[in-house]
Design an enzyme around this catalytic site. Structure first.
Site, mmCIF file in Angstrom:
data_model
loop_
_atom_site.group_PDB
_atom_site.id
_atom_site.type_symbol
_atom_site.label_atom_id
_atom_site.label_comp_id
_atom_site.label_asym_id
_atom_site.label_seq_id
_atom_site.Cartn_x
_atom_site.Cartn_y
_atom_site.Cartn_z
ATOM 1 N N GLU A 164 -6.523 4.693 8.023
ATOM 2 C CA GLU A 164 -6.332 6.147 7.840
ATOM 3 C C GLU A 164 -7.487 6.738 7.311
ATOM 4 O O GLU A 164 -7.934 8.027 7.340
ATOM 5 C CB GLU A 164 -4.972 6.109 7.039
ATOM 6 C CG GLU A 164 -3.789 6.130 7.639
ATOM 7 C CD GLU A 164 -2.443 5.475 6.868
ATOM 8 O OE1 GLU A 164 -2.760 5.503 5.599
ATOM 9 O OE2 GLU A 164 -1.677 4.826 7.582
ATOM 10 N N GLY A 188 2.984 2.437 10.661
ATOM 11 C CA GLY A 188 3.865 3.387 10.368
ATOM 12 C C GLY A 188 4.724 3.908 11.875
ATOM 13 O O GLY A 188 5.388 4.689 11.809
ATOM 14 N N LYS A 229 0.401 4.399 -0.307
ATOM 15 C CA LYS A 229 -0.344 5.656 0.476
ATOM 16 C C LYS A 229 -0.190 6.746 -0.479
ATOM 17 O O LYS A 229 -0.143 6.620 -1.661
ATOM 18 C CB LYS A 229 0.374 5.597 1.959
ATOM 19 C CG LYS A 229 -0.146 4.504 2.527
ATOM 20 C CD LYS A 229 0.020 4.494 3.999
ATOM 21 C CE LYS A 229 -0.121 2.988 4.756
ATOM 22 N NZ LYS A 229 0.141 3.312 6.179
ATOM 23 N N ASN A 284 0.887 -1.122 -0.109
ATOM 24 C CA ASN A 284 0.024 -0.104 0.044
ATOM 25 C C ASN A 284 1.027 1.223 0.246
ATOM 26 O O ASN A 284 1.492 1.697 1.153
ATOM 27 C CB ASN A 284 -0.857 -0.241 1.358
ATOM 28 C CG ASN A 284 -1.912 1.274 1.270
ATOM 29 O OD1 ASN A 284 -1.756 2.215 0.544
ATOM 30 N ND2 ASN A 284 -2.121 1.362 2.690
ATOM 31 N N GLU A 315 -4.996 -4.778 10.713
ATOM 32 C CA GLU A 315 -3.896 -3.854 10.819
ATOM 33 C C GLU A 315 -4.193 -3.094 12.218
ATOM 34 O O GLU A 315 -4.793 -2.075 12.382
ATOM 35 C CB GLU A 315 -3.972 -2.670 9.768
ATOM 36 C CG GLU A 315 -3.722 -3.322 8.295
ATOM 37 C CD GLU A 315 -3.036 -2.493 7.511
ATOM 38 O OE1 GLU A 315 -2.001 -2.775 6.964
ATOM 39 O OE2 GLU A 315 -3.773 -1.249 7.358
ATOM 40 N N SER A 344 4.202 -2.346 10.356
ATOM 41 C CA SER A 344 5.408 -2.215 10.392
ATOM 42 C C SER A 344 5.984 -3.493 9.959
ATOM 43 O O SER A 344 6.967 -3.902 10.672
ATOM 44 C CB SER A 344 5.913 -1.765 11.879
ATOM 45 O OG SER A 344 5.454 -0.605 12.048
ATOM 46 N N HIS A 368 -9.318 1.325 5.477
ATOM 47 C CA HIS A 368 -7.915 1.459 5.873
ATOM 48 C C HIS A 368 -8.113 2.306 7.068
ATOM 49 O O HIS A 368 -8.834 3.340 6.986
ATOM 50 C CB HIS A 368 -6.941 1.897 4.739
ATOM 51 C CG HIS A 368 -5.637 1.960 5.444
ATOM 52 N ND1 HIS A 368 -5.049 2.835 6.354
ATOM 53 C CD2 HIS A 368 -4.515 0.983 5.118
ATOM 54 C CE1 HIS A 368 -3.657 2.448 6.797
ATOM 55 N NE2 HIS A 368 -3.545 1.460 5.820
HETATM 56 P P1 13P Z 1 3.577 0.262 7.647
HETATM 57 O O1 13P Z 1 3.931 -0.996 6.929
HETATM 58 O O2 13P Z 1 4.096 1.535 6.900
HETATM 59 O O3 13P Z 1 3.333 0.280 9.169
HETATM 60 O O4 13P Z 1 1.773 0.553 7.035
HETATM 61 C C1 13P Z 1 1.138 -0.321 7.257
HETATM 62 C C2 13P Z 1 -0.233 -0.238 6.473
HETATM 63 O O5 13P Z 1 -0.871 0.911 6.780
HETATM 64 C C3 13P Z 1 -0.531 -0.793 5.302
HETATM 65 O O6 13P Z 1 -1.732 -0.582 4.795
#
Ligand code: 13P
Length: 250
Positions: A97, A173, A11, A9, A167, A212, A95
């Site tokens: 976010e 992140g 982003k 992903n 997640e 992560s 997601h």
């Molecule tokens: P990270 O791997 O940067 O922690 O992000 C995970 C994520 O949100 C994948 O959709």
């Protein structure tokens, strides 16, 4: 036997140049990743380019989001049919976010899930708790509620034709990965909940872990019984890092 799926992903990252380089690196190494299924989810505007660059490779393409509507006066939205025009296989929905920063609630996420399926795309349904929710001991309640909204609007059978991504918000992140056992516990809860409704769906559905994931921790995570791969953020932005995670699934 469920296959391992590793999905990147991206982003809100990348440029025309960096994305061309990234895709070249991924396609160069993808042949050596055995049975692992691989997908990348670029920002919408790069989907046509990436789709062309991936043609003939084993790497599938997906979107990071999808409109809950099919067409009409919905400024800024992208429909499932449009994604189909550019050979998308997957659409991420829900997601954290989008849930947290763009106020997407369980019902909207369920409608997006339905829209993806209607267009023939495989939804990657993200679920997961915040740190506060984990500390309150309500992780399972939160994940169950997020799943139930989709099951209610669609059906348990629809989950069997999708991918679920667990997640934990506190692991995204932050560099703070859930331990393999912490992740496995929630994955087993999800699979058990689905099994209570339909055993065949529970046996079949791929449940990815996200938060992560790196080359150094992927193998241990993917070796857990109910973890069928990963949804990768930061480490999907460098071809070598991403391929190392794909290799961990072999
Ligand atoms: P990270 O791997 O940067 O922690 O992000 C995970 C994520 O949100 C994948 O959709």
């Amino acid at each position: 036997m469920r296959q391992t799926l590793v999905a990147g992903n991206w982003k809100l990252n990348g440029s025309l140049d960096s994305i061309k380089q990234l895709v070249a690196g991924i396609t160069a190494g993808a042949g050596g990743t055995g049975d692992t299924q691989i997908a990348v989810c670029p920002p919408f505007v790069y989907i046509p380019l990436v789709s062309n660059l991936l043609a003939g490779s084993k790497v599938a393409i997906g979107s990071q989001d999808i409109a809950d509507q099919e067409a009409g006066a919905f400024t800024g939205e992208i429909s499932g049919a449009m994604l189909n025009d550019f050979s998308c296989t997957y659409a991420i929905v829900g997601h954290s976010e989008r849930r947290a920063l763009y106020a997407e609630d369980d019902e909207l996420v369920a409608r997006k899930f339905a829209a993806a399926r209607k267009a023939g795309l495989t939804p990657i349904l993200c679920v997961g708790e915040t740190l506060e929710e984990r500390e309150q001991g309500i992780t399972e309640d939160v994940v169950a509620r997020q799943l139930d909204a989709v099951i209610k609007l669609e059906s348990i059978a629809a989950i069997g034709e999708a991918v679920v991504a667990y997640e934990p918000v506190w692991a995204i992140g932050t560099g703070k990965t859930a331990s393999p056992q912490q992740a496995q516990d929630v994955h087993a809860f999800i699979r058990g909940k689905l099994a209570g409704l339909d055993q065949a769906v529970a046996d079949k559905v791929q449940i990815l872990y996200g938060g992560s994931v790196k080359g150094s921790n992927a193998k241990e995570l993917f070796s857990m019984q109910d973890i069928d791969g990963g949804l990768i953020g930061g480490a999907s932005l460098a071809a070598d890092d991403f391929l190392a995670i794909c290799m961990a699934g072999t």
